[in-house]
Write a protein that holds these residues in place. Structure first.
Motif, PDB file in Angstrom:
ATOM      1  N   VAL A 244      -7.439   1.076   4.009  1.00  0.00           N
ATOM      2  CA  VAL A 244      -7.139   0.088   3.068  1.00  0.00           C
ATOM      3  C   VAL A 244      -6.213  -1.177   3.735  1.00  0.00           C
ATOM      4  N   ALA A 245      -5.028  -0.870   4.319  1.00  0.00           N
ATOM      5  CA  ALA A 245      -4.092  -1.970   4.745  1.00  0.00           C
ATOM      6  C   ALA A 245      -4.847  -2.807   5.939  1.00  0.00           C
TER       7      ALA A 245
ATOM      8  N   VAL B 171       0.826  -1.221  -0.110  1.00  0.00           N
ATOM      9  CA  VAL B 171       0.217  -0.023  -0.027  1.00  0.00           C
ATOM     10  C   VAL B 171       0.953   1.364  -0.066  1.00  0.00           C
ATOM     11  N   THR B 172       0.834   2.084  -0.921  1.00  0.00           N
ATOM     12  CA  THR B 172       1.966   2.738  -1.271  1.00  0.00           C
ATOM     13  C   THR B 172       1.813   4.054  -0.474  1.00  0.00           C
TER      14      THR B 172
ATOM     15  N   GLY C 285       0.639   5.141   3.660  1.00  0.00           N
ATOM     16  CA  GLY C 285       0.025   4.786   5.154  1.00  0.00           C
ATOM     17  C   GLY C 285      -0.037   5.918   5.857  1.00  0.00           C
TER      18      GLY C 285
ATOM     19  N   LEU D 218       3.668  -1.164   3.988  1.00  0.00           N
ATOM     20  CA  LEU D 218       2.918   0.059   4.162  1.00  0.00           C
ATOM     21  C   LEU D 218       3.837   1.206   3.938  1.00  0.00           C
TER      22      LEU D 218
ATOM     23  N   GLY E  55      -5.065   5.324   3.371  1.00  0.00           N
ATOM     24  CA  GLY E  55      -4.118   4.239   3.370  1.00  0.00           C
ATOM     25  C   GLY E  55      -4.056   3.311   4.278  1.00  0.00           C
TER      26      GLY E  55
ATOM     27  N   VAL F  72      -1.396  -1.453  -4.222  1.00  0.00           N
ATOM     28  CA  VAL F  72      -2.573  -0.554  -4.086  1.00  0.00           C
ATOM     29  C   VAL F  72      -1.768   0.756  -3.861  1.00  0.00           C
ATOM     30  N   ASN F  73      -2.257   1.637  -4.935  1.00  0.00           N
ATOM     31  CA  ASN F  73      -1.678   3.027  -4.812  1.00  0.00           C
ATOM     32  C   ASN F  73      -2.789   3.977  -4.194  1.00  0.00           C
ATOM     33  N   THR F  74      -2.429   4.191  -3.049  1.00  0.00           N
ATOM     34  CA  THR F  74      -3.545   5.169  -2.166  1.00  0.00           C
ATOM     35  C   THR F  74      -2.994   6.654  -2.006  1.00  0.00           C
TER      36      THR F  74
ATOM     37  N   VAL G 102       0.942  -6.629   4.761  1.00  0.00           N
ATOM     38  CA  VAL G 102       0.999  -5.299   3.926  1.00  0.00           C
ATOM     39  C   VAL G 102       2.062  -4.511   4.090  1.00  0.00           C
TER      40      VAL G 102
ATOM     41  N   ALA H 235     -11.841   1.501   1.277  1.00  0.00           N
ATOM     42  CA  ALA H 235     -11.141   0.257   1.846  1.00  0.00           C
ATOM     43  C   ALA H 235     -12.046  -0.807   1.346  1.00  0.00           C
TER      44      ALA H 235
END
Lengths: 412, 394
Positions: free
Chosen positions: A183-184, A172-173, A175, A197, A180, A246-248, A195, A372
């Protein structure tokens, strides 16, 4: 009954990686149109404008009266009339996935169809049809048990069409944001093994840091999408181990074009979200692609979260919408590239996010939890496009119906 | 019979001569063009008819791309006044003969070379499968890429369960054909096949096992179609074309295929020839899979629908048996030379009724029935056809 998936074993570095073949990819234009709808999680067939009968496989005119055809959502029930287990195939992808079960389904909508079978369904069973995308991004009819069965999502044939987070290792890009972190945590809850983070600035603390970094399965990593070297370093370190990215990241600022826009904000947004996305793809796409068919350890997807207003522009958020537009465009191109290597590229579309940068926007707004949930659902279903909330859904529906009108409305 | 149908004109004195079978090979590094050229040479050598007197050309092949019949005419130096390309897979031979027969009967041309030929280079079979039809490309091949085996597995499974047919029943067909093939020096399969071996074979796509499948190979089959007076002038013996039928996309609303287009037309096939099923001495069905043979035995009136299993249990399908069937060994034992396979039963039937079939000859074979079946473009074989042939004296 489906055998529950067991945690994939540590990869033996001496074993040759299984190349990322994709299933046969040649399709007609009509089948490609079906894929576009499949990517949104819809179950559609072509229906005749004149006689209203549904037809399949995709055609260009109605076989009953030669009327014009249009795509329409259809009832998704079916009965399996025959089944077989394929034990021999000359295709490079399927050869490595044998035995493979298919059947003939009598669709409630009318037509007969050749379909992929879930392990828990067979001849005579009533099933729930899903229109999935295969590894090459093409439409695939998949017969699911009518009612939930134990470990249903773990069916090995089904997992070819999904990017289920279970036991997967996910990057996850960003956090640092509430999104972010949500999502994580949702990915871990959905069964992700680890994950990684991202944190662009480890020297600066961020809200929620102590809590999220203490969660079992979270591994903080240094990653800044504005810094090519940080991506190269992380890709070198994790590239062979990350299954989903996952690009957040996001950089939203209020402002117009001729009035109230800030050039520095526009440039920062473009650098982080657009150039950053390309940096991220260049860092991780090759490694993901190389492992797209590597058994239970296979890499599966790249997810990007962007504003629905990338489709339309938006009054008061012109720069951010332009950034989102560029981001969606890059994602569309990346999707075409990754279809050839078997990695699903997913867009999660949001309305105005309920964060500090949308304080002036009246509700409804998209929450971190909704985003998420959408990320997890899209991965579990293998969808290509998903709306995180009702605002995004509304704009998308209007845009699909009348793009020029919707652009006008959103910029009023 | 359709709403506007009239009584069909008989094929007055149209004959099929010079059956040519080029021995098959599993893989060939030659092109289809090469095989077709060889078949033409064999037709000319076999008939004594000069190339310039062949004024009709009917071609069926999957592997001539990008050429079709006209490209082949130029490639092989044929100048004809009647040209046809029949892309109907296993129904091509029957369809080609029918069309050629009317062409020579009407005098549109005099001598038609009908050729079914394909090469089989390593990998080319995969191309044929992947690009077979748009429906196959969109909605069958990506479903496991099992090829025709998988599609016929679904038909076979449904047929077997609907009509209570066992694998043993289907095995009798394959085993009898192998027995026949052992008398055919051109058959690629040289070893005897027992029912036990059939039953214990490797599964391919249940219920299809190894000996239900044909082996793709390269080869060519060819005949000449002409008027009887032409044949006599050239000193050629010919099999008379007594009747024919053809049907495409029959019963398209049936959910699963349990019969082919023959059911619509079998009555006409026999009435046009003035014979009954009992009169037929030798039968050549299209055997891409034994289950399709059984379907044809029913649809062509040798027994009722659903009685195919009992029929093969109570008859001996070997050359020396009471119901000689696929006497060359068929595609199951000779190999499937692509569209050439659609002519395999025809060339064999012509030899049978002319008494020139050699070791596979059925004693006293005066009347032969040949059927064709082709084009599994989605979930059903779309094209069906059949002819009845008799010897010169009949």
């Amino acid at each position: 009954m489906t055998d529950p998936l067991t945690p994939p074993r540590r990869k033996d570095p001496l074993v040759t990686t299984h190349l990322g073949h994709v299933s046969p990819a040649l399709r007609s234009r009509a089948a490609t149109a079906m894929a576009a709808r499949a990517g949104q999680g819809r179950f559609v067939l072509q229906v005749c404008d004149d006689c209203a009968q549904a037809t399949y496989p995709p055609r260009d005119r109605c076989p009953f009266c030669w009327g014009a055809l249009h795509w329409q959502d259809q009832p998704n029930g079916a009965v399996i009339a025959a089944q077989t287990t394929i034990r021999s195939s000359i295709d490079l992808f399927f050869k490595d996935h044998l035995p493979w079960r298919i059947g003939t389904a009598r669709l409630d909508a009318g037509p007969m169809a050749t379909v992929h079978l879930h392990g828990d369904v067979g001849r005579g069973d009533r099933v729930r049809m899903e229109l999935k995308l295969d590894r090459a991004g093409n439409p695939a009819l998949f017969a699911m048990p009518e009612k939930e069965t134990p470990h249903m999502a773990d069916d090995p044939q089904l997992r070819v069409f999904t990017a289920d987070p279970k036991y997967r290792r996910i990057l996850v890009t960003d956090g640092r944001s509430a999104t972010g972190q949500a999502v994580a945590e949702a990915l871990l809850k959905a069964g992700a093994k680890t994950v990684f983070l991202g944190n662009a600035d480890p020297l600066m603390r961020y809200p929620g840091q102590d809590r999220i970094e203490a969660v079992d399965g979270i591994e903080p990593v240094r990653l800044s999408l504005t810094d090519t070297r940080s991506i190269e370093a992380l890709a070198g370190q994790l590239g062979g181990r990350v299954d989903i990215v996952v690009n957040t990241v996001g950089f939203t600022r209020q402002g117009g074009v001729g009035f109230g826009g800030n050039l520095n904000n526009l440039q920062s947004g473009l650098d982080l979200e657009v150039t950053g996305l390309m940096r991220l793809a260049q860092g991780f796409a090759p490694a993901l692609s190389a492992r797209s068919d590597d058994g239970d350890n296979a890499a599966a997807a790249l997810v990007d979260i962007a504003s629905i207003h990338g489709l339309t522009g938006r009054a008061g958020f012109a720069g951010s919408s332009a950034t989102a537009a560029a981001r969606l465009s890059l994602i569309a191109s990346l999707r075409g590239e990754m279809a050839q290597t078997g990695i699903r590229v997913i867009s999660v579309l949001t309305g105005p996010v309920d964060d500090g940068w949308h304080q002036n926007v009246p509700p409804p707004k998209t929450t971190a939890a909704q985003i998420a949930r959408a990320v997890v659902t899209a991965l579990q279903q293998g969808q290509e496009t998903i709306c995180a909330d009702e605002v995004a859904k509304d704009v998308l529906a209007r845009w699909q119906d009348d793009p020029i009108l919707t652009i006008r409305e959103e910029n009023k | 019979m359709g709403k506007f149908s009239t009584v069909r004109q008989p094929y007055d004195n149209v004959v099929i001569t010079t059956p040519v079978t080029l021995p098959y090979v599993r893989f060939s590094d030659q092109s289809a063009h090469w095989w077709i050229g060889r078949a033409l040479r064999a037709l000319v050598d076999g008939s004594g008819i000069a190339a310039r007197d062949i004024d009709g050309f009917c071609l069926s092949s999957f592997t001539t791309a990008p050429d079709t019949a006209i490209g082949l005419a130029e490639h092989l130096g044929l100048s004809v006044r009647w040209l046809d390309h029949v892309p109907l897979g296993g129904a091509s031979g029957i369809t080609g003969i029918r069309r050629a027969a009317r062409a020579v009967q009407s005098g549109d041309c005099d001598v038609v070379a009908c050729i079914g030929a394909d090469t089989n280079q390593r990998g080319s079979f995969g191309n044929t499968l992947a690009n077979f039809s748009r429906f196959s490309q969109d909605a069958v091949y990506p479903y496991g890429a099992g090829g025709t085996n998988a599609s016929f597995a679904l038909i076979a499974r449904n047929y077997m369960e609907t009509f209570n047919v066992s694998r043993e029943d289907l095995g009798r067909i394959a085993v009898a054909q192998r027995s026949n093939a052992l008398k055919n020096p051109h058959a690629l399969m040289k070893d005897p096949l027992t029912l036990d071996q059939y039953m214990n074979a490797r599964p391919i796509a249940d219920p299809i096992h190894l000996f239900d499948c044909v082996m793709p190979c390269a080869g060519a089959e060819a005949v000449l179609v002409m008027r009887q007076d032409t044949a006599r002038a050239c000193g050629l013996a010919g099999a008379k074309l007594r009747s024919s039928i053809e049907r495409h996309n029959a019963r398209s609303i049936d959910p699963m295929q349990t019969s082919g287009g023959w059911v619509e037309d079998a009555g006409e096939l026999y009435s046009m020839a003035g014979v009954r099923p009992d009169d037929i001495d030798v039968v050549q069905t299209y055997d891409d899979y034994p289950v399709i043979c059984m379907m044809q035995l029913e649809d062509l009136g040798f027994c009722k629908k659903g009685e195919g299993a009992e029929f093969v249990r109570s008859h001996d399908l070997r050359i020396e048996g009471d119901f000689p069937h696929n006497t060359s060994g068929g595609q199951l034992s000779c190999g499937q030379a692509g569209a050439g396979g659609s002519y395999l039963g025809l060339t064999e039937a012509v030899r049978q009724v002319l008494g020139t079939a050699g070791d596979t000859q059925v004693k006293g074979a005066g009347l032969a029935l040949v059927s064709g079946f082709g084009m599994m473009t989605y979930t059903k074989g779309l094209s069906s056809g059949a002819v009845i042939l008799s010897g010169d004296g009949a």
